[in-house]
Design an enzyme around this catalytic site. Structure first.
Site, PDB file in Angstrom:
ATOM      1  N   ILE A  93     -20.830  91.940  42.958  1.00 43.71           N
ATOM      2  CA  ILE A  93     -19.952  91.245  42.737  1.00 43.71           C
ATOM      3  C   ILE A  93     -20.690  89.619  42.428  1.00 43.71           C
ATOM      4  O   ILE A  93     -21.531  89.253  43.292  1.00 43.71           O
ATOM      5  CB  ILE A  93     -18.809  90.750  43.553  1.00 43.71           C
ATOM      6  CG1 ILE A  93     -17.952  92.409  43.601  1.00 43.71           C
ATOM      7  CG2 ILE A  93     -17.805  89.516  43.537  1.00 43.71           C
ATOM      8  CD1 ILE A  93     -16.806  92.265  44.713  1.00 43.71           C
ATOM      9  N   HIS A 110     -14.683  97.175  31.858  1.00 42.32           N
ATOM     10  CA  HIS A 110     -14.011  97.857  32.859  1.00 42.32           C
ATOM     11  C   HIS A 110     -13.180  99.147  32.373  1.00 42.32           C
ATOM     12  O   HIS A 110     -12.623  99.073  31.184  1.00 42.32           O
ATOM     13  CB  HIS A 110     -13.045  96.790  33.493  1.00 42.32           C
ATOM     14  CG  HIS A 110     -12.323  97.345  34.616  1.00 42.32           C
ATOM     15  ND1 HIS A 110     -12.882  97.572  35.978  1.00 42.32           N
ATOM     16  CD2 HIS A 110     -11.080  97.832  34.797  1.00 42.32           C
ATOM     17  CE1 HIS A 110     -11.961  97.986  36.864  1.00 42.32           C
ATOM     18  NE2 HIS A 110     -11.102  98.366  36.123  1.00 42.32           N
TER      19      HIS A 110
HETATM   20  C1  GRF Z   1     -18.828 102.366  33.306  1.00 44.56           C
HETATM   21  O1  GRF Z   1     -17.776 103.227  33.308  1.00 44.56           O
HETATM   22  C2  GRF Z   1     -18.372 100.983  33.326  1.00 44.56           C
HETATM   23  O2  GRF Z   1     -16.927 100.916  32.683  1.00 44.56           O
HETATM   24  C3  GRF Z   1     -18.215 100.411  34.601  1.00 44.56           C
HETATM   25  O3  GRF Z   1     -19.272 101.206  35.089  1.00 44.56           O
HETATM   26  C4  GRF Z   1     -19.702 102.154  34.623  1.00 44.56           C
HETATM   27  C5  GRF Z   1     -21.079 101.848  34.276  1.00 44.56           C
HETATM   28  O4  GRF Z   1     -21.660 103.111  33.548  1.00 44.56           O
HETATM   29  N1  GRF Z   1     -18.269  99.020  34.776  1.00 44.56           N
HETATM   30  P1  GRF Z   1     -23.126 103.037  33.031  1.00 44.56           P
HETATM   31  O5  GRF Z   1     -24.212 102.750  33.752  1.00 44.56           O
HETATM   32  O6  GRF Z   1     -23.282 102.082  31.610  1.00 44.56           O
HETATM   33  O7  GRF Z   1     -23.614 104.476  32.538  1.00 44.56           O
END
Ligand code: GRF
Length: 202
Positions: A93, A110
């Site tokens: 965060i 997200h």
């Molecule tokens: C994804 O599901 C994104 O939405 C969330 O964290 C995950 C990251 O996956 N914020 P990656 O590391 O991009 O494969």
């Protein structure tokens, strides 16, 4: 527009952005200056290096406080004149201090239709709540977790017979195509913001 991508893990969203960049799919003039990881063992580091992009590892565990760690990241961002920060599975965060330095210059993706299901495991939250539709949101990062101005969203239907794993996979595919599009929009500057409302101007 000079971009930094921040990761902590797998990095599949980062790869989709780097792919779009390598394949000249961005309409705006985008330079991906650096990938920053706060984890020494993030899988994404390997992919970024294989794809020929510079990686900097700044492990948060080496610092006494969140601010000390962030100060180091900001120093790097300033040294490289970074204009846009893209969080791609960055699992820290950001403090008010960091965010106030980069107002409407930090993007996050997200895996839910915000403002529903903020926080961790959003796919599972939506699935277990029993909503029939969920989706993906790209938003600016502000002081509150997952509450910044919404840039783009895409809806996914949750099929009656599907598992949480199948839903998560389908959602990831949507993430991979929406995130480069949202980055392109922000870099093009073809938008305006009125209160919480971001409007495209093209
Ligand atoms: C994804 O599901 C994104 O939405 C969330 O964290 C995950 C990251 O996956 N914020 P990656 O590391 O991009 O494969």
């Amino acid at each position: 527009m000079k971009i930094a991508i921040l990761i902590s893990g797998r990095g599949s969203n980062m790869v989709s952005i780097l792919d779009a960049h390598r394949q000249n799919k961005f309409e705006s003039n985008i330079e991906i200056e650096v990938i920053i990881s706060n984890k020494t063992n993030a899988e994404g580091i390997i992919h970024a290096k294989q794809m020929g992009y510079p990686v900097e590892i700044i492990p948060h565990i080496n610092y006494n406080s969140r601010e000390d760690h962030e100060r180091e990241i900001i120093k790097l961002l300033e040294d490289r004149n970074i204009q846009l920060i893209v969080l791609a599975g960055y699992m820290r965060i950001l403090s008010k201090y960091f965010v106030s330095n980069y107002q409407n210059k930090i993007l996050n993706i997200h895996p839910s239709l915000l403002p529903s299901f903020p926080g961790l495991h959003a796919q599972r939250q939506a699935f277990e709540y029993g909503v029939k539709y969920t989706g993906v949101t790209v938003h600016f990062v502000n002081e509150e977790v997952d509450q910044g101005i919404i840039i783009m969203q895409e809806v996914l239907e949750i099929y009656p017979a599907e598992t949480i794993e199948q839903l998560t996979l389908r959602m990831l595919e949507v993430e991979h195509h929406i995130y480069p599009k949202a980055i392109d929009l922000i870099c093009s500057g073809k938008y305006s913001i009125n209160g919480r409302i971001l409007q495209r101007n093209d």
